[in-house]
Design a protein around this motif. Structure first.
Motif, short mmCIF file in Angstrom:
data_model
loop_
_atom_site.label_atom_id
_atom_site.label_comp_id
_atom_site.label_asym_id
_atom_site.label_seq_id
_atom_site.Cartn_x
_atom_site.Cartn_y
_atom_site.Cartn_z
N GLY A 273 -7.46 8.47 -1.95
CA GLY A 273 -6.97 7.11 -2.16
C GLY A 273 -7.92 6.26 -2.98
O GLY A 273 -7.81 5.02 -2.99
N ASN B 289 -2.06 9.08 0.12
CA ASN B 289 -3.16 8.42 -0.59
C ASN B 289 -2.94 8.37 -2.10
O ASN B 289 -3.71 7.75 -2.82
N VAL B 290 -1.91 9.06 -2.57
CA VAL B 290 -1.61 9.11 -4.00
C VAL B 290 -0.43 8.19 -4.28
O VAL B 290 0.65 8.38 -3.73
N ASN B 291 -0.63 7.19 -5.14
CA ASN B 291 0.43 6.22 -5.37
C ASN B 291 1.03 6.30 -6.77
O ASN B 291 1.62 5.34 -7.25
N PRO C 100 -8.06 10.99 -6.13
CA PRO C 100 -6.68 10.67 -5.75
C PRO C 100 -6.35 11.04 -4.31
O PRO C 100 -5.69 10.27 -3.61
N ASP D 206 0.80 -1.21 0.00
CA ASP D 206 0.00 0.00 0.00
C ASP D 206 0.84 1.27 0.00
O ASP D 206 0.34 2.33 -0.33
N GLN E 67 -6.20 5.04 -7.61
CA GLN E 67 -4.82 4.62 -7.45
C GLN E 67 -4.34 3.85 -8.67
O GLN E 67 -5.11 3.18 -9.36
N TRP E 68 -3.04 3.98 -8.91
CA TRP E 68 -2.43 3.25 -10.01
C TRP E 68 -2.43 1.77 -9.67
O TRP E 68 -2.00 1.36 -8.60
N GLN E 69 -2.94 0.95 -10.61
CA GLN E 69 -2.96 -0.50 -10.37
C GLN E 69 -2.43 -1.27 -11.59
O GLN E 69 -2.58 -2.48 -11.68
N ARG F 67 3.39 14.80 -7.81
CA ARG F 67 2.82 14.61 -6.48
C ARG F 67 3.51 15.53 -5.48
O ARG F 67 4.74 15.65 -5.46
#
Length: 693
Positions: free
Chosen positions: A684, A349-351, A681, A146, A687-689, A340
């Motif tokens: 959360g 919360n931003v990935n 974003p 995470d 998110q990038w997945q 970011r």
């Protein structure tokens, strides 16, 4: 107590009458605290409940407001000489809170008024590494925990060429640069579905009589690591006052008991909900540092005139101070790249590292980009059902109330428009246009026909006015239109066109040529008017703003309200049509203070005269049971005199692709704010997945 420097020089002057605010919201004025736990009350589940419960009128309406400068999208609506429009909607003149147009922009065919003829961009040298145009410094298929922040770029669109964008998005004209919602933190977020406030930069607040107390989130830092303080928030509010925010004359003083608390004193007790929408909708663009500290000194302390113009004239190529979750990394001729902001309290919360915006002018360019999966998000694009059906299944659509749409702006100056300036002709035109047929032609999936031509949002008309009784639909078709024209002394000539003394009722309806759905709506409108005996023509134009600002038009297709959540409360659209819109370029007589408009009495017995501007001022101060009667009288004047003719109202359309991103549920909070691709974003929920490419 406030220091001398915090008391505006105008505070000692004689109180002015509170002018009609551009976006306000006369509902109840219970002097109660609001906080993260309460968010304006647990009982506000719908737009209707919010405003009418606040107003003490039962269960009804919602609201939203631009004010103190920005609307609930953060744009300042401070029109100068050349009006602009919105999807955000839609400007007007100086000393108002509607976007100014110092450089008369162009438009795209999105529902967000912007115009440009640019081509869909290509990648810049430093940014391309994959077919989709996403950059990455390392490739890995490893799944992360995470806390991983992926070294990837999420791609989005902007509706204008990069050379037409600058970061003075809150104070100058129409805020075209869409990334402003990421770069500047909103004071408080409005949930458009449940009509409640969600604290952001302002964590808690209270309005008690003439005292407004704002508690600033602690910690909340700028990108440079400095805390956002009460002084900074004060500077931001004063920038909005300087650029023409409504009610600017009632703000008396500021006090900062500590670095995270700002206390504002007003000279009058103004409607609580109006103040909430006036203040909370702002984006934190300023800081009590150059150049804003100088502007603050000149305007608030020294009382200098013309400061607002200087603020609006700034054209920074990058944000002066980033308070939001993304800051600018680079801007060139094809894109602006954001990165970011690790100092933001929600940065964890931003990935993903970067968010890129490239030029995709026009709906077609955006549709093509979505079809080809060239982008991951689209903030706003009108997308009809046939196009939506072609999109890959991984595109998630978000719909929420727009509270604006296509309307007709008639010219009321008899010298410019000798026929349309007559009330019976405007009524005949309204009868001749089948709003339901126009809705069907223009995209029924995301448009609603107005029940009546009263200037109240279609979604809440039945909560404020007697839609099925006193306020008729004015949809009598060709027969009723003919009756109104004949009663006014018109006859059809040999060609079947209405005329008086040989002069035909001929007019163009100017419409932004690249707004595809608007063109369709006006095509259907013109067809119906032609069948009813009017010599009406569609006029596709490249710059509707210039035409409207000049006043040299007979009829123009323009947003019937200033839009946003605020426009679900009657005050805001009523204020808009009665002169606020476009600096009263349509010369509506009721836009002048002290002018009474005489219309048939609501009970059918005789006539009634209403000083529109005074009624608006009264409504802005009204509370409880005093609200609805004023709304009804103003709505009746708009229904009978037709300062503007509303046709359809729209739902906003926003998109997130789940090809590489997670996306919030459309029914969730993140799916019902302006805009999901900027709010999700930080929560959360976007998110990038897709892994490191």
């Amino acid at each position: 107590m406030a220091t001398d420097d915090d008391v505006h020089p105008a505070a000692s002057r004689e109180d002015k009458k509170v002018s009609s605010v551009e976006q306000s919201d006369p509902a109840n004025q219970q002097e109660t605290d609001s906080s993260r736990d309460r968010a304006l009350g647990t009982d506000m589940q719908t737009t209707r409940r919010l405003f009418l419960s606040l107003a003490g009128v039962g269960v009804s309406a919602g609201a939203g407001c631009t004010t103190l400068g920005p609307d609930d999208d953060g744009n300042t609506e401070t029109p100068t000489s050349t009006p602009t429009g919105t999807e955000t909607d839609t400007p007007t003149t100086t000393d108002t809170n509607t976007p100014t147009e110092t450089d008369t922009p162009t438009e795209t065919d999105t529902d967000t008024p912007t115009e440009t003829e640019s081509d869909t961009p290509t990648e810049t040298e430093a940014e391309e590494t994959t077919e989709e145009g996403r950059e990455t410094e390392e490739e890995t298929n490893e799944e992360a925990d995470d806390e991983t922040v992926y070294d990837v770029t999420v791609d989005s669109v902007d509706a204008r060429s990069m050379d037409m964008l600058d970061w003075n998005s809150q104070y100058a004209g129409w805020p075209y640069i869409w990334g402003r919602w990421a770069a500047y933190e909103r004071f408080v977020q409005y949930d458009l579905e449940n009509n409640v406030w969600i604290p952001r930069l302002i964590d808690n607040w209270s309005i008690d009589g003439t005292t407004i107390t704002l508690d600033i989130r602690d910690p909340h830092k700028y990108e440079d690591g400095d805390e956002v303080t009460a002084e900074d928030v004060k500077a931001n509010i004063v920038m909005n006052l300087a650029t023409g925010a409504p009610f600017s004359e009632i703000f008396e003083s500021f006090d900062e008991p500590d670095d995270k608390t700002l206390v504002i004193e007003t000279k009058k007790s103004v409607n609580k909900t109006i103040l909430e929408f006036s203040i909370f909708s702002q984006l934190q663009q300023a800081k009590m540092a150059p150049p804003y500290d100088e502007f603050y000194q000149r305007f608030w302390v020294d009382g200098e005139e013309g400061v607002g113009r200087d603020i609006q004239a700034m054209e920074p190529n990058e944000p002066h101070y980033v308070s939001g979750i993304f800051g600018q990394m680079r801007k060139d001729s094809e894109q602006y790249l954001m990165e970011r902001n690790p100092e933001h309290p929600d940065a964890d919360n931003v990935n993903f590292e970067r968010y890129r915006f490239r030029t995709y002018p026009g709906n077609q360019a955006k549709w093509d980009a979505m079809l080809a999966d060239e982008v991951d998000t689209v903030m706003s694009a009108f997308t009809p059902a046939n196009v939506k059906a072609e999109l890959p299944d991984h595109w998630q659509e978000y719909n929420f109330p727009g509270n604006w749409g296509v309307g007709l702006l008639p010219q009321h100056d008899p010298d410019t428009a000798p026929h349309i300036s007559k009330r019976p002709v405007r009524q005949a035109i309204t009868h001749a246009i089948s709003r339901e047929a126009v809705r069907s032609a223009g995209g029924p999936r995301v448009k609603t026909a107005f029940p009546t031509p009263a200037a109240i949002s279609a979604s809440v008309q039945d909560e404020w006015i007697d839609v099925d009784g006193t306020f008729g639909p004015m949809q009598g078709g060709k027969a009723k239109a003919a009756e109104r024209m004949q009663d006014a002394g018109y006859e059809k000539n040999a060609n079947g066109i209405w005329a008086m003394d040989g002069d035909t009722v001929s007019f163009d309806i100017s419409v932004p040529g690249s707004w595809s759905d608007w063109v369709t709506v006006i095509q259907a409108t013109v067809s119906q008017l032609t069948q009813a005996g009017f010599d009406a023509r569609l006029n596709r134009v490249n710059n509707i703003y210039r035409i409207v600002a000049s006043g040299e038009f007979k009829m123009a297709a323009r947003p019937w309200s200033s839009g946003y959540a605020r426009s679900s409360f009657p005050y805001f659209p009523l204020d808009w049509v009665f002169g606020r819109a476009y600096g009263n370029a349509h010369s509506y007589p009721g836009g002048e203070e002290g002018t009474e408009i005489t219309v048939p009495a609501m009970d059918g017995d005789g006539t009634m005269s209403v000083d529109v501007q005074q009624h608006l001022a009264d409504l802005s101060m009204a509370r409880g049971d005093d609200v609805k009667p004023i709304v009804e009288e103003l709505a009746w004047v708009s229904h009978q005199d037709l300062p503007m003719i509303p046709i359809v109202e729209k739902l906003e359309q926003s998109f997130i692709s789940t090809n590489n991103l997670s996306a919030p549920d459309p029914d969730s909070l993140a799916g019902n704010v302006k805009w999901p691709c900027f709010y999700a974003p930080r929560e959360g929920e976007m998110q990038w997945q897709g892994g490191q490419e």
